[in-house]
Design an enzyme around this catalytic site. Structure first.
Site, PDB file in Angstrom:
ATOM      1  N   TYR A  57      45.391  28.993  38.427  1.00  0.00           N
ATOM      2  CA  TYR A  57      44.470  30.005  37.905  1.00  0.00           C
ATOM      3  C   TYR A  57      44.398  29.951  36.382  1.00  0.00           C
ATOM      4  O   TYR A  57      45.405  30.136  35.689  1.00  0.00           O
ATOM      5  CB  TYR A  57      44.870  31.415  38.376  1.00  0.00           C
ATOM      6  N   HIS A 115      50.063  25.622  47.550  1.00  0.00           N
ATOM      7  CA  HIS A 115      48.727  26.225  47.481  1.00  0.00           C
ATOM      8  C   HIS A 115      47.819  25.767  48.635  1.00  0.00           C
ATOM      9  O   HIS A 115      47.049  26.546  49.175  1.00  0.00           O
ATOM     10  CB  HIS A 115      48.095  25.899  46.124  1.00  0.00           C
TER      11      HIS A 115
HETATM   12  P1  NDP Z   1      38.763  39.579  46.378  1.00  0.00           P
HETATM   13  O1  NDP Z   1      38.221  39.668  47.770  1.00  0.00           O
HETATM   14  O2  NDP Z   1      40.045  40.219  46.077  1.00  0.00           O
HETATM   15  O3  NDP Z   1      37.635  40.150  45.425  1.00  0.00           O
HETATM   16  C1  NDP Z   1      37.750  40.188  44.016  1.00  0.00           C
HETATM   17  C2  NDP Z   1      36.400  40.621  43.425  1.00  0.00           C
HETATM   18  O4  NDP Z   1      36.053  41.920  43.904  1.00  0.00           O
HETATM   19  C3  NDP Z   1      36.434  40.703  41.925  1.00  0.00           C
HETATM   20  O5  NDP Z   1      35.164  40.292  41.469  1.00  0.00           O
HETATM   21  C4  NDP Z   1      36.631  42.195  41.646  1.00  0.00           C
HETATM   22  O6  NDP Z   1      35.991  42.508  40.440  1.00  0.00           O
HETATM   23  C5  NDP Z   1      35.930  42.838  42.827  1.00  0.00           C
HETATM   24  N1  NDP Z   1      36.536  44.101  43.264  1.00  0.00           N
HETATM   25  C6  NDP Z   1      37.856  44.376  43.429  1.00  0.00           C
HETATM   26  N2  NDP Z   1      38.020  45.627  43.898  1.00  0.00           N
HETATM   27  C7  NDP Z   1      36.780  46.156  44.048  1.00  0.00           C
HETATM   28  C8  NDP Z   1      36.284  47.411  44.492  1.00  0.00           C
HETATM   29  N3  NDP Z   1      37.111  48.374  44.880  1.00  0.00           N
HETATM   30  N4  NDP Z   1      34.940  47.595  44.500  1.00  0.00           N
HETATM   31  C9  NDP Z   1      34.098  46.616  44.111  1.00  0.00           C
HETATM   32  N5  NDP Z   1      34.498  45.408  43.684  1.00  0.00           N
HETATM   33  C10 NDP Z   1      35.835  45.167  43.648  1.00  0.00           C
HETATM   34  O7  NDP Z   1      38.742  38.023  45.994  1.00  0.00           O
HETATM   35  P2  NDP Z   1      39.761  36.974  45.383  1.00  0.00           P
HETATM   36  O8  NDP Z   1      39.173  35.650  45.733  1.00  0.00           O
HETATM   37  O9  NDP Z   1      40.074  37.253  43.993  1.00  0.00           O
HETATM   38  O10 NDP Z   1      41.071  37.122  46.290  1.00  0.00           O
HETATM   39  C11 NDP Z   1      42.172  37.951  45.953  1.00  0.00           C
HETATM   40  C12 NDP Z   1      43.351  37.142  45.466  1.00  0.00           C
HETATM   41  O11 NDP Z   1      43.809  36.239  46.478  1.00  0.00           O
HETATM   42  C13 NDP Z   1      43.028  36.202  44.292  1.00  0.00           C
HETATM   43  O12 NDP Z   1      42.857  36.900  43.081  1.00  0.00           O
HETATM   44  C14 NDP Z   1      44.202  35.256  44.357  1.00  0.00           C
HETATM   45  O13 NDP Z   1      45.344  35.873  43.810  1.00  0.00           O
HETATM   46  C15 NDP Z   1      44.325  35.062  45.863  1.00  0.00           C
HETATM   47  N6  NDP Z   1      43.566  33.891  46.349  1.00  0.00           N
HETATM   48  C16 NDP Z   1      44.295  32.849  46.907  1.00  0.00           C
HETATM   49  C17 NDP Z   1      43.650  31.720  47.355  1.00  0.00           C
HETATM   50  C18 NDP Z   1      44.471  30.627  47.945  1.00  0.00           C
HETATM   51  O14 NDP Z   1      43.955  29.535  48.168  1.00  0.00           O
HETATM   52  N7  NDP Z   1      45.739  30.861  48.213  1.00  0.00           N
HETATM   53  C19 NDP Z   1      42.185  31.563  47.288  1.00  0.00           C
HETATM   54  C20 NDP Z   1      41.511  32.736  46.764  1.00  0.00           C
HETATM   55  C21 NDP Z   1      42.194  33.846  46.333  1.00  0.00           C
HETATM   56  P3  NDP Z   1      36.776  43.243  39.208  1.00  0.00           P
HETATM   57  O15 NDP Z   1      37.936  42.399  38.868  1.00  0.00           O
HETATM   58  O16 NDP Z   1      35.733  43.300  38.135  1.00  0.00           O
HETATM   59  O17 NDP Z   1      37.152  44.605  39.735  1.00  0.00           O
END
Ligand code: NDP
Length: 281
Positions: A57, A115
């Site tokens: 990241y 990962h």
């Molecule tokens: P998420 O499903 O957690 O969504 C994140 C997005 O949603 C951001 O744009 C955030 O914006 C927004 N958001 C968060 N809370 C709210 C809310 N209550 N209302 C509206 N919008 C909201 O997606 P991620 O892909 O980030 O997944 C979560 C975590 O999982 C990652 O951050 C990472 O740590 C992990 N991950 C692991 C992977 C792997 O291969 N192992 C792949 C993908 C993710 P804002 O920040 O502006 O609030």
């Protein structure tokens, strides 16, 4: 005030909160860092103490942001990071972990994940993970993006059954894991960390989700997270860089959804009826 967050039990017997925070994309912009640090601290303050990051990241800057956020809170945090598959050789895993520890400002990770599967044999990565644990640099290790057949293979290698978690794409619009991976993990006592639990925001405009959320004076994100928290051994890690949204997400475990509304969610987001390959973001 909030009720306690439900917990998930690791194979070691350690209990961790079933709701944490993700940090993908944090560290991308210097200007955003204070906001990101405040969001992580808010999550910890509210008991969402599972903090997920990865060397990938923002090229390590997400780990630096996390390091800054947890500086005075390290003991309260269940810290998770991940090694790139191309670093996951016997020596490469150890060196990658040491770089992560340095960026995170700590001497031990609570959980270190592969990962996704790469070209190094699982046996080699597992033995590196075991060495890191023996040396006190990690407390537990696990995997990510492993489908059921990958888990079977992992459990067939020496010490492979020491795996403490599998982190996969799982949310209302990605229910494939419910067909066989989630039951497999549940029966083997391996917690499933649900990444992209609100599908990076894309499911929040679903009309049925909005309708159900309104009935509980809740938000679509809270209902989407409650759906995951309802399942044994599932740990969603929503990412937000916004402390208010973190607080909103913290409200998810408070929801008590009726059977009728769970059925309505099933109709809007049907559970799988056959095996599909595990998807990845
Ligand atoms: P998420 O499903 O957690 O969504 C994140 C997005 O949603 C951001 O744009 C955030 O914006 C927004 N958001 C968060 N809370 C709210 C809310 N209550 N209302 C509206 N919008 C909201 O997606 P991620 O892909 O980030 O997944 C979560 C975590 O999982 C990652 O951050 C990472 O740590 C992990 N991950 C692991 C992977 C792997 O291969 N192992 C792949 C993908 C993710 P804002 O920040 O502006 O609030």
């Amino acid at each position: 005030m909030f009720d306690d967050i439900p917990t998930v039990t690791l194979p070691s017997g350690k209990s961790v909160p079933a709701l944490g925070i993700g940090t993908w994309n944090m560290g991308d912009s210097k200007n955003e860092m204070p906001k990101e640090i405040a969001a992580i601290r808010k999550a910890i303050e509210l008991g969402m103490t599972v903090v997920d990051t990865a060397e990938m990241y923002a090229d390590g800057r997400s780990e630096e942001v996390v390091g800054e956020a947890i500086k005075t809170l390290r003991d309260d945090v269940f810290l998770v990071s991940k090694v790139y598959p191309h670093n996951a050789s016997a020596q490469g895993t150890i060196e990658a972990c040491e770089r992560s520890l340095k960026r995170l400002g700590t001497d031990c990770l609570n959980l270190y994940l592969l990962h996704w599967r790469g070209s190094y044999p699982l046996k080699e990565t597992v033995s590196a993970f075991e060495k890191l644990r023996d040396d006190g640099k990690i407390k537990d290790w696990g995997v990510s993006n492993f489908d059921t057949d990958d888990m079977e293979e992992l459990f067939s290698v020496e010490n492979g059954s020491n795996c403490a978690a599998n982190q996969v794409l799982y949310n209302l619009s990605r229910r494939g894991p419910e067909y066989d991976l989630l039951p497999w993990c549940q029966s083997h006592g391996v917690p499933l960390m649900a990444y992209s639990p609100i599908e990076q925001g894309r499911i929040l405009s679903n009309h049925e989700l909005i309708r159900i959320a309104k009935a509980y004076q809740a938000t679509p994100a809270q209902v989407a997270l409650a759906f995951l928290l309802e399942r044994d051994g599932v740990m969603p890690i929503p990412k937000s860089s916004n402390a208010e949204r973190v607080t909103e997400n913290r409200g998810a475990p408070e929801l008590e959804i009726t059977d009728e509304d769970w059925a309505a969610l099933d109709a809007a987001f049907p559970p799988p009826v056959k095996k599909t390959a595990l998807a990845m973001l």
